[in-house]
Design an enzyme around this catalytic site. Structure first.
Site, short mmCIF file in Angstrom:
data_model
loop_
_atom_site.label_atom_id
_atom_site.label_comp_id
_atom_site.label_asym_id
_atom_site.label_seq_id
_atom_site.Cartn_x
_atom_site.Cartn_y
_atom_site.Cartn_z
N ASP A 1 0.83 -1.22 0.00
CA ASP A 1 0.00 0.00 0.00
C ASP A 1 0.86 1.26 0.00
O ASP A 1 1.63 1.50 0.92
CB ASP A 1 -0.85 -0.08 1.28
N HIS B 1 -3.51 4.40 6.83
CA HIS B 1 -2.44 3.85 6.00
C HIS B 1 -1.06 4.02 6.65
O HIS B 1 -0.81 5.01 7.33
CB HIS B 1 -2.46 4.52 4.62
#
Lengths: 557, 557
Positions: free
Chosen positions: A201, A373
């Protein structure tokens, strides 16, 4: 849909990896893995349109390369329940309903609720962290990761060609609300065994340091609520179970009940509570229609609309278009990020709420949001623990992918083994060696009203022209022999609004042009309509300095 | 233009103050001051449209309340040369060319250059800090302030009713590049004498602390340039003389020449250099067409386009639509803020530049921009030094005005003397007492192509519908007696693009509806067209789940 380049035949024992979405954009994450005639899909999300794509509802991954091969698909692994990872599933299952969906309990519950709206009941396989499944030539091991939705999983894929570790979306909160850590022990073990390709990611790869813990928000929420004499409205993402949990906890601490508002919020939290992901003390939740009868200081409204979506609860409250009134003494908390492109909509709402007298608390003036994130620091930990041979950053705009690749290289992944590629890149892995072998065309697949893939980029260009310039239509019936106008010209314009009378100026010009054309031998209706287009175009450009879309229709009688 | 409420007659010795723009928005700053039959205008700027105002070129202040009184206007004070303070001047002077413009040397030079494009040569009065001028009943004293353009002035207005201090845009850089400080000694003296109403720039009132000095950027620019093996492109605002000065200085330090690019950049810096505001060492500037022949490490391109404007230099470079190519080894610096609403456009350019291989340095990853506006800490200094009796925050969205008012109250201005008002608020000052006495309607005046004030909000609503839904037009000629279609129906659709063949479905329905209507006694062309509208509308909503704009035209033959 763009026609993709024909994919070459794949040698036995070679793994082909194609990211179909999510590279160079934030959304519609999807990748396919193929070996020995079988295909595994990881995620199938949607992308939300930008201001340059007006009227579009959703954008899907371009599945042209796989749509004739659906019989070979062994399953779709869904890493977590966010729209940008599961939103495309209904459109894919419409083509073939029995492709199995593999994911955690919460992820599958969310996708099943979504599929129900599309009247699809899917085949599912519920998995949990640590679980291993063999799907055809793919051995899958699932690894717990922490994210802004519970029950997210990374997936480790072992094939005859080598191994891939795909993180899905993740962060590494070391004090997560549900005590479910990103499983670095598993990452370490897999790294020890040898991870060939790491797909991580990239969303926060540009952000230095570490993403703070979700737990830091709770005390801030409680403090803001305790200082509010009136109502509290909290807006956040409708699947952010832990954020809602903290709002509920802070409400309870302050002797307030909680009303959930917004269809997706009510639905998702119902699912989360039923499955035990959301802990709601008895008697805390109250229907918002009843909640309006409670004293203001006894209620927290938990709503959608933190991105300024015009039809969501928060927008409607701000516009006095909702039964909940917010004013002096009340506080509105936007416990959310501000997704780029939404700034004007969000600040419009903040201004309206402040004008109504409310106190507005948001990310810029209080610590009421943390990202879901991993930041650069966390990514570096991952690369160091896993020590992959190859890296292909996923999930993000190009700048994010480049930043993630930079971290990979810092950690020791050779530059030539670090692939910053775009959607449609074709990678092959053979004997643990990975290389980029090609590129297929990837288009935008627009969902627009009831249509999927019908609207083209040319239509969107038309829409942008219509938005900026409006249009003018000219309808006329002419006598074939003379070019004399027998009906019309009927002139209509929208979006640039000259006075009706202005059109009188151009009517003689149209008649003159048509007559000259017919006298010059032009007979074809199309060509006569082009004569009108040119005449009107010249006039409107000169007279009004605008370039509206011109729709001329000439019919010969 | 909205019709304003008739303003009541003003008692002799009473000062009427009306902010006509810039309150509740960032842009089109303008205020009028009227006493004893004479009017003074401070600033006349433009506002740039949002994504909800497609196709609009500029938005002007609504001058409805003053347009019949232009003979009474003694002058327009321009506080500085930014578009949001001077951009509306040409449109105002078109109505009356001889209204005098009062401002500093640089401000007037910039507005004169702009007026030249409109073929207007204005009457001007150049003033400088410390200067006092009497214009009718207004005694004006000009005070030096520091901003992101040189030569900005605050204006102190003394009338028979009392005094007003208007800051224009300002900050309080204590180490300004040109050593021209915001004149706190003057603020102190005026405060000592008694300032009744203080109108201060709210833009950064929400930002805690102090705006850093412009000087801090220079070393960062020089460092980035020194580490760049290839070309450097710096994008910033085309009137930011000090920023350009620092780029020039950093280029010289690193043995590079500078090419200015972009029409407004070249024009403004030409003016600034001619007047001595920009110091360019001999032989440093080079025409960009010649600059491309220099070695890459000998040149800095200074360009426009830092907000992602599609036609500006930087966008064109990013899109390979410019003779300057940027790639591996090159650096692009966005030495600018990121104005809300421009995020997607700017990040699109950043991604494209990174994809081309360039290193992109911007506010988020290096200290290459400081704001031009006073933060909360600086505003507090001002209020404490000036100790005004009344405060009316100006220049900003509602949230900014509220934040500024909060600072005023913290400093001791009584809450009831702090006016958070919107455009069109009518304030009166009499015997040093100020109160809000009314509100006039203020509309958006759109410049759109060659038109000013012709485009309405209804047109913009049409444009948004056209953008989101497209349109469908149906032309037909029917026999009056029977309703039989004799020509058409000609159906055209744009922006939602069903296949041509889809229209065949609806043609029998249109014929049937028209026949029934005529048989039912409907004869009127307008009513018949409404029959077509309903028929087509129902069909398109059901069949395509869209609501395009429908333009039906029925003509009876």
């Amino acid at each position: 849909m763009t026609t993709s380049t024909e994919l070459p035949k794949l040698a036995k024992g070679t793994l082909r990896i194609i990211p179909l979405g999510g590279l160079g954009e934030v959304g519609r994450n999807m990748a396919t893995f193929e070996i020995d005639g079988k295909i595994l899909i990881v995620d199938c999300g949607v992308l939300f349109p930008e201001e340059t794509q007006p009227g579009v509802d959703l954008i899907l991954p371009d599945i042209d390369s796989v749509k004739d091969r659906l019989d070979d698909v062994v399953g779709i692994v869904l890493t977590h329940g966010h729209e940008d990872h599961i939103g495309g599933v209904p459109y894919l299952l419409r083509l073939k309903r029995d492709i199995p969906l593999i994911g955690s309990e919460l992820t599958l519950a969310l996708v099943e609720a979504k599929l129900k709206e599309h009247r699809i009941k899917p085949f599912t396989l519920t998995v949990e962290e640590g679980q291993v499944e063999q799907l055809g030539p793919f051995r899958l091991e699932f690894v717990a990761v922490n994210h802004s939705i519970p029950d997210a999983l990374a997936v480790h894929i072992t094939t005859a060609a080598g191994t891939v570790l795909h993180t899905g979306d993740f962060k590494m909160d070391q004090l997560p609300l549900d005590d479910r850590l990103t499983d670095l022990r598993a990452f370490a073990r897999l790294g020890e065994e040898g991870v060939d390709l790491f797909m991580a990611d990239s969303t926060n790869a540009e952000v230095p340091g570490f993403t703070p813990t979700e737990r830091a928000i709770g005390p801030v929420l409680s403090d803001v609520i305790s200082k509010t004499p009136g109502k509290v409205v909290v807006a956040s993402f409708s699947s952010h179970v832990h954020r809602v949990q903290q709002v509920i906890d802070a409400a309870v601490e302050n002797g307030r009940r909680v009303a959930l508002m917004g269809r997706s919020m009510v639905r998702n939290m119902g699912i989360a509570e039923d499955l035990g992901y959301l802990d709601v003390p008895e008697g805390v939740l109250i229907d918002h229609r009843k909640a309006v009868n409670l004293p203001d200081d006894k209620i927290v409204f938990m709503s959608t609309g933190s991105q300024g979506e015009p039809m969501a609860v928060l927008s409607r409250i701000a516009a006095h278009n909702h039964q909940i009134e917010v004013g002096e003494g009340d506080t509105v908390i936007l416990a959310s990020s501000l997704i780029p492109g939404n700034e004007n909509s969000v600040f419009r709402i903040i201004n309206a709420l402040i004008k109504n007298g409310a106190n507005v608390v948001h990310k810029a003036n209080a610590n009421v949001h943390v990202s879901g994130h991993a930041s650069a620091g966390e990514l570096l930990y991952c690369y160091n623990i896993i020590e992959p041979e190859y890296a292909m950053p996923v999930h993000g705009e190009f700048r994010h992918l480049v930043a993630n690749a930079g971290i990979a290289k810092q950690s020791g992944v050779p530059a030539e083994n670090t692939f910053v590629v775009e959607n449609g890149a074709v990678l092959e892995m053979r004997d643990h060696q990975v290389r980029v072998v090609g590129q297929i065309d990837i288009g935008f697949v627009y969902v627009d009203g009831s249509t999927v893939g019908t609207i083209t980029d040319a239509d969107l260009k038309d829409r942008r022209i219509l938005a900026e310039e409006g249009f003018i239509s000219i309808f006329t019936v002419v006598e074939a022999a003379t070019g004399n106008i027998v009906v019309g010209p009927e002139i209509h314009a929208r979006g640039f609004a000259p006075e009706e009378a202005v059109f009188d100026d151009i009517i003689p010009g149209i008649q003159k042009a048509l007559k000259e054309a017919v006298e010059g031998g032009t007979r074809d209706q199309y060509q006569l309509s082009q004569v009108v287009r040119r005449t009107v175009g010249r006039w409107v450009n000169t007279k009004l300095k605008r370039k509206p879309m011109i729709i001329p229709v000439v019919i010969e009688a």
